[in-house]
Design a protein around this motif. Sequence first.
Motif, PDB file in Angstrom:
ATOM      1  N   GLY A  70       0.808  -1.213   0.000  1.00 40.27           N
ATOM      2  CA  GLY A  70       0.000   0.000   0.000  1.00 40.27           C
ATOM      3  C   GLY A  70       0.839   1.260   0.000  1.00 40.27           C
ATOM      4  N   LEU A  71       1.940   1.240   0.745  1.00 38.92           N
ATOM      5  CA  LEU A  71       2.830   2.402   0.762  1.00 38.92           C
ATOM      6  C   LEU A  71       3.423   2.656  -0.624  1.00 38.92           C
ATOM      7  CD1 LEU A  71       4.701   1.807   4.141  1.00 38.92           C
ATOM      8  CD2 LEU A  71       3.123   3.694   3.626  1.00 38.92           C
ATOM      9  N   ILE A  72       3.807   1.586  -1.300  1.00 41.64           N
ATOM     10  CA  ILE A  72       4.354   1.746  -2.658  1.00 41.64           C
ATOM     11  C   ILE A  72       3.262   2.221  -3.614  1.00 41.64           C
ATOM     12  CG2 ILE A  72       5.485   0.592  -4.603  1.00 41.64           C
ATOM     13  CD1 ILE A  72       6.774  -1.305  -2.542  1.00 41.64           C
ATOM     14  N   ALA A  73       2.047   1.731  -3.437  1.00 43.00           N
ATOM     15  CA  ALA A  73       0.933   2.198  -4.271  1.00 43.00           C
ATOM     16  C   ALA A  73       0.766   3.708  -4.165  1.00 43.00           C
ATOM     17  CB  ALA A  73      -0.359   1.494  -3.870  1.00 43.00           C
ATOM     18  N   GLY A  74       1.091   4.251  -2.981  1.00 45.94           N
ATOM     19  CA  GLY A  74       0.966   5.690  -2.771  1.00 45.94           C
ATOM     20  C   GLY A  74       1.981   6.526  -3.518  1.00 45.94           C
ATOM     21  N   LEU A  75       2.984   5.878  -4.131  1.00 47.13           N
ATOM     22  CA  LEU A  75       3.994   6.608  -4.901  1.00 47.13           C
ATOM     23  C   LEU A  75       3.525   6.923  -6.318  1.00 47.13           C
ATOM     24  CD1 LEU A  75       7.238   4.630  -3.890  1.00 47.13           C
ATOM     25  CD2 LEU A  75       6.359   6.768  -2.906  1.00 47.13           C
ATOM     26  N   HIS A  76       2.421   6.346  -6.712  1.00 45.00           N
ATOM     27  CA  HIS A  76       1.929   6.521  -8.083  1.00 45.00           C
ATOM     28  C   HIS A  76       1.554   7.969  -8.361  1.00 45.00           C
ATOM     29  CE1 HIS A  76      -0.224   5.704 -11.800  1.00 45.00           C
ATOM     30  NE2 HIS A  76      -1.300   6.287 -11.308  1.00 45.00           N
ATOM     31  N   THR A  77       2.073   8.495  -9.460  1.00 48.10           N
ATOM     32  CA  THR A  77       1.681   9.827  -9.928  1.00 48.10           C
ATOM     33  C   THR A  77       0.953   9.743 -11.263  1.00 48.10           C
ATOM     34  OG1 THR A  77       3.716  10.247 -11.182  1.00 48.10           O
ATOM     35  CG2 THR A  77       3.733  10.799  -8.831  1.00 48.10           C
ATOM     36  N   GLY A  78       1.119   8.634 -11.962  1.00 42.00           N
ATOM     37  CA  GLY A  78       0.524   8.469 -13.283  1.00 42.00           C
ATOM     38  C   GLY A  78       1.339   9.073 -14.396  1.00 42.00           C
ATOM     39  N   GLU A  79       2.418   9.751 -14.049  1.00 41.87           N
ATOM     40  CA  GLU A  79       3.216  10.444 -15.059  1.00 41.87           C
ATOM     41  C   GLU A  79       4.325   9.549 -15.596  1.00 41.87           C
ATOM     42  OE1 GLU A  79       4.688  14.080 -13.474  1.00 41.87           O
ATOM     43  OE2 GLU A  79       2.696  14.927 -13.131  1.00 41.87           O
ATOM     44  N   SER A  80       4.495   9.584 -16.913  1.00 39.56           N
ATOM     45  CA  SER A  80       5.622   8.896 -17.514  1.00 39.56           C
ATOM     46  C   SER A  80       6.914   9.601 -17.143  1.00 39.56           C
ATOM     47  CB  SER A  80       5.476   8.888 -19.039  1.00 39.56           C
ATOM     48  OG  SER A  80       6.654   8.418 -19.653  1.00 39.56           O
ATOM     49  N   GLN A  81       7.955   8.829 -16.943  1.00 34.49           N
ATOM     50  CA  GLN A  81       9.277   9.408 -16.753  1.00 34.49           C
ATOM     51  C   GLN A  81       9.996   9.575 -18.093  1.00 34.49           C
ATOM     52  OE1 GLN A  81      10.216  10.396 -13.430  1.00 34.49           O
ATOM     53  NE2 GLN A  81       8.013   9.958 -13.372  1.00 34.49           N
ATOM     54  N   PHE A  82       9.321   9.168 -19.163  1.00 34.62           N
ATOM     55  CA  PHE A  82       9.947   9.189 -20.480  1.00 34.62           C
ATOM     56  C   PHE A  82       9.069   9.876 -21.515  1.00 34.62           C
ATOM     57  CE2 PHE A  82      11.230   5.487 -18.043  1.00 34.62           C
ATOM     58  CZ  PHE A  82      12.602   5.615 -18.039  1.00 34.62           C
ATOM     59  N   PHE A  83       7.812   9.470 -21.635  1.00 37.71           N
ATOM     60  CA  PHE A  83       6.872  10.078 -22.565  1.00 37.71           C
ATOM     61  C   PHE A  83       5.477   9.646 -22.163  1.00 37.71           C
ATOM     62  CE2 PHE A  83       8.429   6.150 -24.482  1.00 37.71           C
ATOM     63  CZ  PHE A  83       7.261   5.461 -24.738  1.00 37.71           C
ATOM     64  N   ASP A  84       4.472  10.264 -22.742  1.00 35.21           N
ATOM     65  CA  ASP A  84       3.089   9.962 -22.381  1.00 35.21           C
ATOM     66  C   ASP A  84       2.502   9.023 -23.414  1.00 35.21           C
ATOM     67  OD1 ASP A  84       0.717   9.960 -21.071  1.00 35.21           O
ATOM     68  OD2 ASP A  84       0.027  11.890 -21.868  1.00 35.21           O
ATOM     69  N   HIS A  85       2.185   7.787 -23.006  1.00 39.04           N
ATOM     70  CA  HIS A  85       1.655   6.832 -23.969  1.00 39.04           C
ATOM     71  C   HIS A  85       0.408   6.108 -23.502  1.00 39.04           C
ATOM     72  CE1 HIS A  85       3.131   3.503 -21.560  1.00 39.04           C
ATOM     73  NE2 HIS A  85       4.311   4.033 -21.550  1.00 39.04           N
TER      74      HIS A  85
END
Length: 282
Positions: free
Chosen positions: A252-267
């Motif tokens: 659950g703690l790791i799930a909280g790290l989600h931003t939804g943003e690509s670190q490379f490009f948006d696909h």
Amino acid sequence: MRTVTLNNGIEMPILGFGVFQVDNDQTQKAVEAALAAGYRSIDTAAAYANEAAVGAAIEASGVPREDLFITTKLWVQDQPAEANTIRAFEESVSKLGLDYVDLYLIHQPFGDYYGQWRAMEKLNRDGRARAIGVSNFAADQLIDLIINNDIVPAVNQIETHPFRQNVDYQELMKGEGVQIESWGPFAEGKNGLFTNDVLSAIGDAHGKSVAQVVLRWMIQRDVVVIPKSVNPDRMAQNIDVFDFELTDDEMGLIAGLHTGESQFFDHADPDMVRWLSARRLA
């Protein structure tokens, strides 16, 4: 090694070794070290320009072919797509020194990928590619391919890591019988992944590195993952992730790290994923 079962019954190791951005002159040595460390799944691509070095490592290793799971990827936009896909496949297996591959992926949804897919379906039926799939396909592209063709892709390899977790997209794929596979599991260290407080604290609790925590998180989510390294010590560390388990709270703690943003490009548009999920379940 734990495996996942693909939609045609083929068993695929959940943890493999990738060679993206590994220089051609380093690839053979790196793959030989990975095979010696116990990896049996190797992921390469025509676009990486190191298939021949992967093939040389396989030959030098002495590991029986039937014990290996070899993935490569198509990179072709030439017309006609079907004929050029077959040509590209023959070039890849020749460089690899193999008669068949275990998984053949369309690398990017460019050009006439319907024509590419029809050729790949033939390769699958002929036993030259034991399973076929795609890479970097957004939800609408994946569903479109499934609806309008005969064989459902076995795998979709997409950017997946703690900051872009693809939970909804994974559920959509699961409903269609498509296995999610991660590329960039460590986000190439972007966004401070290796020094992240949450991941570091979880690692300390288990006596494991941040990289091991991330890989274990992927495995517990049933995400196939292919970390890369040219360092034998890190290769050994990355495969040493089957002797501990993350708790529900840690997941659950790791799930909280989600931003939804690509670190490379948006696909992958999350709104599109949700809309398609609703439509397919209706």
